[in-house]
Enzyme design. Structure first.
Site, PDB file in Angstrom:
ATOM      1  CB  VAL A   1      -0.246   9.889   1.580  1.00 28.84           C
ATOM      2  CG1 VAL A   1       0.535  10.975   2.284  1.00 28.84           C
ATOM      3  CG2 VAL A   1      -0.894  10.451   0.327  1.00 28.84           C
TER       4      VAL A   1
ATOM      5  CB  SER B   1      -1.517   8.033  15.795  1.00 28.31           C
ATOM      6  OG  SER B   1      -2.029   9.355  15.821  1.00 28.31           O
TER       7      SER B   1
ATOM      8  N   GLY C   1       0.858  -1.196   0.000  1.00 26.68           N
ATOM      9  CA  GLY C   1       0.000   0.000   0.000  1.00 26.68           C
ATOM     10  C   GLY C   1       0.888   1.238   0.000  1.00 26.68           C
TER      11      GLY C   1
ATOM     12  CG  ASN D   1      -7.374   4.207  11.901  1.00 24.87           C
ATOM     13  OD1 ASN D   1      -6.557   3.943  12.789  1.00 24.87           O
ATOM     14  ND2 ASN D   1      -7.493   5.417  11.387  1.00 24.87           N
TER      15      ASN D   1
ATOM     16  CB  ALA E   1     -10.126   0.012   7.820  1.00 23.96           C
TER      17      ALA E   1
ATOM     18  NE  ARG F   1     -15.436  14.544  13.950  1.00 26.14           N
ATOM     19  CZ  ARG F   1     -14.229  14.166  13.555  1.00 26.14           C
ATOM     20  NH1 ARG F   1     -14.077  13.473  12.445  1.00 26.14           N
ATOM     21  NH2 ARG F   1     -13.160  14.445  14.266  1.00 26.14           N
TER      22      ARG F   1
ATOM     23  N   GLY G   1      -0.481  10.989  11.037  1.00 24.24           N
ATOM     24  CA  GLY G   1      -0.676  11.472   9.669  1.00 24.24           C
ATOM     25  C   GLY G   1       0.555  11.220   8.812  1.00 24.24           C
TER      26      GLY G   1
ATOM     27  CB  VAL H   1      -4.500  -1.347   2.263  1.00 24.29           C
ATOM     28  CG1 VAL H   1      -3.241  -1.712   1.498  1.00 24.29           C
ATOM     29  CG2 VAL H   1      -4.903  -2.472   3.200  1.00 24.29           C
TER      30      VAL H   1
ATOM     31  CD  GLU I   1      -7.757  11.985  15.589  1.00 22.53           C
ATOM     32  OE1 GLU I   1      -6.742  11.289  15.752  1.00 22.53           O
ATOM     33  OE2 GLU I   1      -8.416  11.968  14.529  1.00 22.53           O
TER      34      GLU I   1
ATOM     35  CE  LYS J   1     -10.347   8.702   6.168  1.00 22.90           C
ATOM     36  NZ  LYS J   1     -10.041   9.766   7.119  1.00 22.90           N
TER      37      LYS J   1
HETATM   38  C1  6PG Z   1      -4.207   9.512  13.381  1.00 24.72           C
HETATM   39  C2  6PG Z   1      -5.623   9.807  12.955  1.00 24.72           C
HETATM   40  C3  6PG Z   1      -6.024   9.092  11.721  1.00 24.72           C
HETATM   41  C4  6PG Z   1      -7.483   9.311  11.320  1.00 24.72           C
HETATM   42  C5  6PG Z   1      -7.836  10.712  10.997  1.00 24.72           C
HETATM   43  C6  6PG Z   1      -9.185  10.930  10.338  1.00 24.72           C
HETATM   44  O1  6PG Z   1      -4.067   9.095  14.526  1.00 24.72           O
HETATM   45  O2  6PG Z   1      -3.270   9.725  12.607  1.00 24.72           O
HETATM   46  O3  6PG Z   1      -6.487   9.396  13.978  1.00 24.72           O
HETATM   47  O4  6PG Z   1      -5.815   7.718  11.935  1.00 24.72           O
HETATM   48  O5  6PG Z   1      -7.723   8.556  10.216  1.00 24.72           O
HETATM   49  O6  6PG Z   1      -7.782  11.479  12.155  1.00 24.72           O
HETATM   50  O7  6PG Z   1     -10.239  10.409  11.065  1.00 24.72           O
HETATM   51  P1  6PG Z   1     -11.739  10.844  10.701  1.00 24.72           P
HETATM   52  O8  6PG Z   1     -11.830  10.852   9.196  1.00 24.72           O
HETATM   53  O9  6PG Z   1     -12.639   9.828  11.291  1.00 24.72           O
HETATM   54  O10 6PG Z   1     -11.902  12.211  11.266  1.00 24.72           O
END
Ligand code: 6PG
Length: 469
Positions: free
Chosen positions: A14, A130, A11, A104, A78, A289, A132, A76, A191, A262
């Protein structure tokens, strides 16, 4: 091909591309795999030296290029894709090889995959990652769960690539089966809570204090120098300074107020309900949300109802109270997430070490914050701590900030500014710290209409009353 590589990654999106380059930066050779030839070529080019970073679109070539036991990470999306990638790799794997799902994934999917692969002699890890794209490249926080024995093969690589806090790696073996994915799920729930709280404080500062974006930028930047120091407060400050390229204004004002998701925050909330652990700050963050997504309905309803004009308040006092309230509510969000982890650990047999989890969240991940050093210490001092609110070191922090929180929640209610994360955090605190709640009445009602019975405060046993007699 004679040369064998230390680490494989499927995968090359990014996250995957950044992670594999990070592995190579740390002295390990790595081989990537993706169905997309362009991504494969791009990685080989960016890697610079094919002896160090190479890639192929072919699953067999990919698997055969790796040292055994093979360490293959999947980055890749989930869901079903994870299963199909596993099935594509399986014919070429040997017993003892290790697959690590870095996405995730929902924790029960990880349990299912772990059991399925165990039968075939393959070790399966669910490892939350985690931070990004930047984290993947420069040092993420990694939350692996699976077989402890197999983890020893992965450990040197993960420790090298992970973020460091005071030179300590932000990765640790967390527990068996889906422990890693579960912890990452709750990380994301927290988060969601922190993001909701920072956004409603922004609303308050703007509507009640008339702070400009420049002032918001300065305020969050200043907060980030103090006890609120955290990744999310830091990026929030930067967001307010971002100019829009399409208009003369600031970008934040041009962004549609509909938040997507997500699913990880929702899963945290749903599972907390299953466990019977209250996480209202996280619950409301998910609901907000959802409400935000109802833009058309909100717009219609906005025209139907009057709303008070917020009474203007002194900026300085408002900013000070907001800092207190945000700190208070951040503590509640972490307290709820940690409480959920403590309970899930027993329920699912993860044997989690909460001090260790707080420790690996101190850097690299999205919820990293100065507060996590204090949370780490609280759980290290008492690994059996049921709730952060019971930690002696937290009493003063909460006591000193609750008054400002009450004042802001009351202000929001009177002036029609929704502060649901803040008020749920406050209610959580008030309820959790109340010896007596009015739920005796609910028990009476249940017994009245359904003979559901009740317990008494003055004697043991189960009681029922014929209320109508
Ligand atoms: C991380 C984030 C990441 C997550 C995004 C978007 O720890 O790097 O948690 O894994 O995918 O924050 O999440 P949402 O699209 O649900 O806001």
């Amino acid at each position: 091909m004679t040369k064998k590589y230390d680490f494989g990654l499927v995968g090359l999106g990014v996250m995957g591309r950044n992670f594999i380059l990070n592995v190579a930066d740390n002295g390990f050779t790595a081989f990537g795999n993706d169905l997309d030839q362009e991504k494969v070529t791009a990685l080989i080019e960016e890697g610079g030296d094919p002896d160090k970073v190479n890639a192929s679109t072919n699953a067999k070539e990919f698997v055969n290029a790796l040292n055994t036991p093979r360490k293959i990470m999947l980055l890749v999306p989930a869901g079903k894709i994870v299963d199909s990638v596993i099935d594509n790799l399986l014919p070429f794997l040997n017993k003892g090889d290790i697959i690590i799902d870095g996405g995730n994934s929902f924790f029960t999917d990880t349990d299912r995959r772990e059991a399925y692969l165990k039968e075939k002699g393959i070790n399966f890890f669910g490892a939350g990652v985690s931070g990004g794209a930047k984290g993947a490249r420069k040092g993420p926080s990694i939350m692996p769960g699976g077989s402890q024995e197999a983890y020893q093969h992965v450990k040197p690589i993960f420790e090298a690539v992970s973020a460091k806090y005071n030179n300590e790696p932000c990765v640790a073996y967390l527990g068996p089966k889906s422990a890693g994915n579960y912890v990452k799920m709750v990380h994301n729930g927290i988060e969601y809570g922190l993001m909701q709280l920072t956004s409603e404080i922004y609303d308050l500062l703007k509507k009640a204090g008339n702070l400009t974006n420049e002032e918001l930028h300065q305020t969050y930047a200043k907060w980030n120098q103090g006890r609120l120091q955290s990744f999310l407060v830091e990026i929030t400050s930067e967001i307010f300074a971002q100019k829009d390229t399409e208009t003369d204004g600031d970008l934040v004002d041009q962004i549609l107020d509909k938040a997507k998701q997500k699913g990880t925050g929702k899963w945290t909330s749903q599972n907390a309900m299953d466990l019977g652990i209250p996480v209202p700050t996280i619950d409301i963050a998910v609901s907000m949300r959802e409400i935000s997504a109802l833009k058309a309905e909100r717009t219609k309803a906005d025209e139907l109802y009057d709303r008070p004009n917020p009474e203007e308040v002194m900026k300085k006092a408002l900013v000070e109270k907001s800092e207190n309230a945000l700190y208070f509510a951040f503590i509640m969000a972490y307290a709820q997430g940690m409480h959920q982890l403590a309970d899930a650990s027993k329920e699912y047999g993860y044997n989690l070490n909460l001090g260790e989890i707080a420790k690996i969240w101190r850097a690299g991940c999205i919820i990293r914050a100065g507060l996590l050093a204090d949370i780490t210490e609280a759980f290290q001092a008492n690994p059996e701590l049921q709730n952060l609110l019971l930690a002696p070191s937290f009493i003063e922090k909460v006591q000193n900030t609750v008054k400002a929180t009450r004042e802001l929640v009351a202000y929001g209610a009177t002036n029609g500014i929704p502060l649901p994360g803040l008020s749920n955090s406050l209610t959580y605190f008030d309820a959790y710290t109340s010896e007596r709640l009015p739920l005796n009445l609910i028990q009476a009602q249940r017994d009245y209409f359904g003979s559901h019975t009740y317990e008494r405060i003055d004697r043991e046993g189960i009681f029922h009353t014929e209320w109508e007699d």
